[in-house]
Write a protein that holds these residues in place. Structure first.
Motif, PDB file in Angstrom:
ATOM      1  N   ASN A 107       0.720  -1.132   0.023  1.00 32.68           N
ATOM      2  CA  ASN A 107       0.132   0.095  -0.064  1.00 32.68           C
ATOM      3  C   ASN A 107       0.851   1.272   0.051  1.00 32.68           C
ATOM      4  O   ASN A 107       0.326   2.515   0.128  1.00 32.68           O
ATOM      5  N   SER A 108       2.206   1.200   0.025  1.00 34.38           N
ATOM      6  CA  SER A 108       2.867   2.307   0.097  1.00 34.38           C
ATOM      7  C   SER A 108       2.720   2.766  -1.532  1.00 34.38           C
ATOM      8  O   SER A 108       2.382   2.138  -2.432  1.00 34.38           O
ATOM      9  N   CYS A 109       3.134   4.295  -1.880  1.00 35.80           N
ATOM     10  CA  CYS A 109       2.887   4.810  -3.043  1.00 35.80           C
ATOM     11  C   CYS A 109       3.718   6.037  -3.384  1.00 35.80           C
ATOM     12  O   CYS A 109       4.312   6.672  -2.383  1.00 35.80           O
ATOM     13  N   ARG A 110       3.994   6.037  -4.572  1.00 34.53           N
ATOM     14  CA  ARG A 110       4.724   7.281  -5.003  1.00 34.53           C
ATOM     15  C   ARG A 110       4.247   7.650  -6.394  1.00 34.53           C
ATOM     16  O   ARG A 110       3.686   7.075  -7.028  1.00 34.53           O
ATOM     17  N   GLU A 111       4.512   9.065  -6.529  1.00 35.23           N
ATOM     18  CA  GLU A 111       3.974   9.695  -7.640  1.00 35.23           C
ATOM     19  C   GLU A 111       5.024   9.796  -8.812  1.00 35.23           C
ATOM     20  O   GLU A 111       6.239  10.195  -8.353  1.00 35.23           O
ATOM     21  N   ILE A 112       4.718   9.410  -9.995  1.00 34.57           N
ATOM     22  CA  ILE A 112       5.726   9.439 -11.076  1.00 34.57           C
ATOM     23  C   ILE A 112       5.424  10.311 -12.143  1.00 34.57           C
ATOM     24  O   ILE A 112       4.176  10.500 -12.832  1.00 34.57           O
ATOM     25  N   THR A 113       6.371  11.411 -12.757  1.00 31.02           N
ATOM     26  CA  THR A 113       5.874  12.067 -13.782  1.00 31.02           C
ATOM     27  C   THR A 113       7.106  11.810 -14.705  1.00 31.02           C
ATOM     28  O   THR A 113       8.269  11.963 -14.489  1.00 31.02           O
ATOM     29  N   ARG A 114       6.546  11.605 -15.961  1.00 28.96           N
ATOM     30  CA  ARG A 114       7.925  11.189 -17.168  1.00 28.96           C
ATOM     31  C   ARG A 114       8.056  12.650 -17.679  1.00 28.96           C
ATOM     32  O   ARG A 114       7.152  13.315 -18.118  1.00 28.96           O
ATOM     33  N   THR A 115       9.132  13.350 -17.552  1.00 33.93           N
ATOM     34  CA  THR A 115       9.528  14.766 -17.903  1.00 33.93           C
ATOM     35  C   THR A 115      10.210  14.676 -19.438  1.00 33.93           C
ATOM     36  O   THR A 115      10.280  15.824 -19.898  1.00 33.93           O
ATOM     37  N   ALA A 116      10.615  13.494 -19.841  1.00 35.32           N
ATOM     38  CA  ALA A 116      11.371  13.648 -21.107  1.00 35.32           C
ATOM     39  C   ALA A 116      11.378  12.075 -21.922  1.00 35.32           C
ATOM     40  O   ALA A 116      11.079  11.364 -21.080  1.00 35.32           O
ATOM     41  N   LEU A 117      11.165  12.274 -23.110  1.00 25.69           N
ATOM     42  CA  LEU A 117      11.135  10.892 -23.968  1.00 25.69           C
ATOM     43  C   LEU A 117      12.244  10.139 -23.693  1.00 25.69           C
ATOM     44  O   LEU A 117      12.179   8.808 -23.970  1.00 25.69           O
ATOM     45  N   SER A 118      13.270  10.493 -23.112  1.00 29.83           N
ATOM     46  CA  SER A 118      14.446   9.645 -22.953  1.00 29.83           C
ATOM     47  C   SER A 118      14.379   8.833 -21.886  1.00 29.83           C
ATOM     48  O   SER A 118      14.997   7.835 -21.484  1.00 29.83           O
ATOM     49  N   GLN A 119      13.366   8.962 -20.983  1.00 29.52           N
ATOM     50  CA  GLN A 119      12.803   8.002 -19.950  1.00 29.52           C
ATOM     51  C   GLN A 119      11.906   7.144 -20.307  1.00 29.52           C
ATOM     52  O   GLN A 119      11.103   7.201 -21.274  1.00 29.52           O
ATOM     53  N   ASP A 120      11.981   6.000 -19.424  1.00 26.91           N
ATOM     54  CA  ASP A 120      10.841   5.149 -19.929  1.00 26.91           C
ATOM     55  C   ASP A 120       9.294   5.546 -19.281  1.00 26.91           C
ATOM     56  O   ASP A 120       9.329   6.721 -18.742  1.00 26.91           O
ATOM     57  N   ALA A 121       8.322   5.152 -20.049  1.00 28.70           N
ATOM     58  CA  ALA A 121       7.021   5.622 -19.877  1.00 28.70           C
ATOM     59  C   ALA A 121       6.520   5.324 -18.270  1.00 28.70           C
ATOM     60  O   ALA A 121       7.219   4.762 -17.570  1.00 28.70           O
ATOM     61  N   ALA A 122       5.835   6.372 -17.677  1.00 30.10           N
ATOM     62  CA  ALA A 122       5.826   6.219 -16.193  1.00 30.10           C
ATOM     63  C   ALA A 122       5.122   5.105 -15.714  1.00 30.10           C
ATOM     64  O   ALA A 122       5.400   4.434 -14.801  1.00 30.10           O
ATOM     65  N   GLY A 123       4.310   4.251 -16.800  1.00 32.37           N
ATOM     66  CA  GLY A 123       4.008   3.158 -16.474  1.00 32.37           C
ATOM     67  C   GLY A 123       4.866   2.237 -16.242  1.00 32.37           C
ATOM     68  O   GLY A 123       4.549   1.061 -15.665  1.00 32.37           O
ATOM     69  N   LEU A 124       5.850   2.155 -17.191  1.00 37.26           N
ATOM     70  CA  LEU A 124       6.858   0.956 -17.376  1.00 37.26           C
ATOM     71  C   LEU A 124       7.643   1.120 -16.016  1.00 37.26           C
ATOM     72  O   LEU A 124       8.372   0.356 -15.455  1.00 37.26           O
ATOM     73  N   GLN A 125       7.942   2.368 -15.832  1.00 40.77           N
ATOM     74  CA  GLN A 125       8.949   2.747 -14.319  1.00 40.77           C
ATOM     75  C   GLN A 125       8.244   2.200 -13.198  1.00 40.77           C
ATOM     76  O   GLN A 125       9.113   1.456 -12.503  1.00 40.77           O
TER      77      GLN A 125
END
Length: 727
Positions: free
Chosen positions: A217-235
């Protein structure tokens, strides 16, 4: 033949069997191993899944876009490339060949082991497997990743099969195959929404931000800021979590599902340490990591924990690049890439080559990490691998288990003759060996080698003569002489491969699966069929293209063609039920047996077709066994027919070299009181499928009962007809 020691076979007895050496009658006790040979070499054995020689630039192939494999390439340059190696057409028979040194007609493992395959088509607890053999020389043995040699279904040992077969430590997946991709991405969407198992980036129709929940139940928020990063869902998926798009952390949604497999990212992990078994829940973080990384992590930890007092063999049995094809984390490839941004899909045939490339490249990267983190190699300032085979007393062996899956095959190899067939594309595999024993590293060996030869090679490294140690026919020939002698002549006169159908209760078969215009019965379930972009025609079919038959489904591909023919639709090609090949240095005989539909009788017919080819290993375009090159068509001359007759006689002699011996469940060469005792223990404590379930009227019933006792009694004190090897 030597006789086995008397053993009992409930689970505790099966584990004792692995420890005490009830392995087919060897003369050494595992609990009292022979002294290690001086300076016995450690062995790092790496198995690649569905990576045929067609993928390998290190061997001169790979087509226009080979996977980038710099770490494997560095080892190849410092060792030997065996350029003419055959395995078997599918994974389980190929892997059984490595670990017991015997062809499929001796093990009865003809295809990938599935949940309905009986113990008779699994590695027997009486086999002298590689880890049992090496224990006689004092070795410790660990395996990491895909097992797929026995169990967990239809086997008394269930998830303890690695222990029963001799491994001291196991960390991986017993059934072997990754589960299907979870297209709900953890329960957040309807089925079939996310073909890669995660929410893609915004530019691909998904989102670039959201909440990533873990099972605790822990959680962190992810925001993808560049196309050089994996999609947030994949992260999020790579971290073991479930991604809720466009939300902030709060109360976890009720629809999150942490108990469903998801391809390479969520898998049913099994850990065996000695006699202790742990089945890790899918919600456990250890089960929620990209498989290739999990396999590498486990191998690194075990190798680094060795004391140095004993030699070790670590088998890193990578799941990659087997289907389902699923995008690896961007950190393991040249750069992150959101496949969906190009309109790609993880379940589209057209992307197979690209996805397999990335999965194979990710495997190479993790293999390199194993070498560096265990001290077997280091990194240059530019990141390249520095590997000196003389800097450690470790032999490295890299091999593919069978040919590449058809839709990922690289030209000029042939996708329609790939994995699952005995053609070159289906069985010709890369084999690399490196270590301090190699004289003149960087060489290529063009002589014929077979997967079974690795069994003898592992014994050679440990100072053991497997043909003396093992009281059964072993099909291996030596490999070590090729390492020490650059002028070594060929040790094989022939090579052999075979695929077919495993034994199921009462003559059962895997259900038909239609992939494009070909029907196959290789996929072991509906999910595996669909993971390979197929349409399932068995019980519980759901695809609209299946001709309805009240949900019963179809048993054979021939029955699919009957339905298609009677519906006025085009029939499909049928993959052979059995595919066998034998070759000498220049020519190859392929024998395919197919169960097809006969429109005249409306029944099934058996077609047996022999084909003869001239083949070679030329680079970059070898002579392959393609249909247009069959030498038996168009009035073959006398010389061609003589070659055919010789190879046919060799094939027939090989197939006859393992006579049946009813009642001899432990295959020690005699039916005696030991067989009765073994039968009794199994019948009383298990009663289901075992090697003491014998054929009655040409079938097995999947039970170990008094019918089988009668067979033992009727053959008591019988000495089995001798088996023999053909090299």
């Amino acid at each position: 033949m030597l006789k086995n020691r008397l053993c009992s076979l409930p689970l505790a007895g099966l584990i004792a069997l692995a420890l005490a050496g009830c392995d087919g009658g060897g003369s050494h006790h595992e609990s009292d191993p022979a002294p290690s040979p001086p300076q016995a070499s450690n062995i790092l054995f790496m198995i690649m899944d569905d990576v045929g020689i067609d993928q390998m630039a290190a061997f001169g192939y790979g087509g226009a876009t080979p996977p980038k494999l710099p770490n494997i390439g560095a080892v190849a340059n410092a060792g030997l490339r065996f350029h003419n190696t055959w395995s078997m057409p599918e994974c389980s028979p190929g892997r059984a060949s490595f670990f017991v040194g015997r062809y499929p007609f001796r093990t009865n493992i003809y295809q990938a082991i599935g949940p309905n395959d009986l113990a008779n088509s699994q590695v027997s607890p009486y086999d002298v497997t590689v880890p049992k053999l090496l224990k006689r020389a004092g070795y410790e043995n660990g395996m990491f990743g895909k097992f797929h040699l026995a169990g967990p279904e239809n086997n008394e040992a269930e998830n303890m099969t690695p222990r029963v077969l001799g491994w001291d430590y196991f960390y991986g997946w017993i059934g072997g195959l990754p589960g299907s991709i979870d297209t709900t991405a953890g329960g957040i969407a309807a089925e079939s929404t996310y073909s890669c198992g995660f929410v893609p980036g915004k530019h691909a129709g998904g989102t670039d931000s959201g909440a990533c929940y873990q099972a605790d139940n822990s959680c962190r928020e992810i925001t993808r800021t560049a196309l050089s990063q994996d999609a947030a869902g994949l992260q999020c998926l790579s971290s073991g979590g479930i991604f809720v798009p466009d939300e902030t952390c709060g109360t976890p949604p009720s629809n999150l599902n942490f108990n469903r497999e998801n391809g390479y990212y969520v898998s049913p992990l099994v850990i065996i340490d000695g006699d202790h078994l742990e089945q890790v829940p899918l919600s456990d973080p250890r089960s929620r990591q990209y498989r290739t990384t999990t396999e590498a992590d486990a191998a690194i930890e075990w190798i680094k924990s060795r004391s140095g007092a004993k030699p070790w063999m670590a088998t890193v049995s990578f799941s990659a690049a087997h289907t389902p094809w699923q995008q690896p984390p961007g950190s393991l490839v040249d750069g992150p890439e959101d496949f969906a941004s190009d309109g790609w899909s993880c379940q589209a045939t057209a992307t197979g080559r690209q996805l397999q490339n990335q999965m194979t490249e990710a495997m190479d990267k993790e293999f390199g990490r194993i070498l560096v983190e265990t001290g077997l190699a280091s990194r240059a300032p530019d990141g390249s691998l520095i590997y000196d085979p003389n800097a450690s007393n470790t032999v490295i062996v890299i091999v593919g288990d069978n040919g590449t899956l058809g839709s990922a095959v690289k030209l000029p190899f042939v996708g329609s003759q790939a994995k699952g067939t005995a053609y070159q594309t289906g069985v010709w595999d890369p084999l690399i060996v490196a270590g301090p024993q190699v004289v003149q590293p960087g060489r290529q060996v063009d002589h014929m080698v077979n997967a079974v030869d690795l069994y003898q090679f592992f014994g050679e490294i440990a100072g053991l003569d497997v043909h003396k140690e093992v009281p059964r026919t072993v099909d291996s020939v030596a490999l070590l002489p090729y390492l020490s002698n650059p002028e070594q002549s060929s040790l094989r006169n022939i090579n052999f491969t075979m695929g077919g159908v495993n034994y199921q209760a009462n003559g059962g078969r895997n259900a038909p699966c239609v992939i494009n215009t070909t029907c196959t019965q290789i996929p072991t379930s509906k999910g595996v069929c669909e993971d390979n972009q197929g349409v399932y025609w068995g019980p519980g079919y759901t695809d609209a293209s299946v001709i309805p038959n009240d949900g019963e489904g179809y048993k054979m591909c021939a029955d699919v063609n009957r339905a298609l023919y009677n519906a006025g639709r085009d029939m499909v090609d049928i993959m052979p039920e059995t595919s066998i090949a034998v070759r000498n240095d220049q020519y190859k005989l392929v024998r395919n047996t197919t169960q097809n539909f006969d429109p005249t009788t409306q029944g099934r017919k058996t077609d047996v077709v022999d084909e003869l080819y001239e083949i070679n290993q030329a680079v970059p375009v070898p002579l392959l066994d393609t249909p247009d090159r069959n030498l038996l068509v168009n009035n073959p001359d006398a010389n061609t027919l003589a070659i055919y007759d010789e190879l046919r006689a060799t094939m027939d002699r090989m197939l006859a070299s393992e006579p049946a011996c009813p009642g001899d469940g432990n295959r020690d060469g005699v039916v005696n009181a030991q067989d009765l005792e073994n039968w009794r223990k199994i019948a009383q404590n298990w009663g289901l499928s075992s090697v003491y379930d014998f054929f009655v009227n040409g079938m097995l019933d999947g039970l170990t009962n008094h019918v089988d006792e009668t067979i033992v009694q009727n053959n008591l004190n019988t000495t089995c007809p001798p088996s023999y090897g053909v090299y």
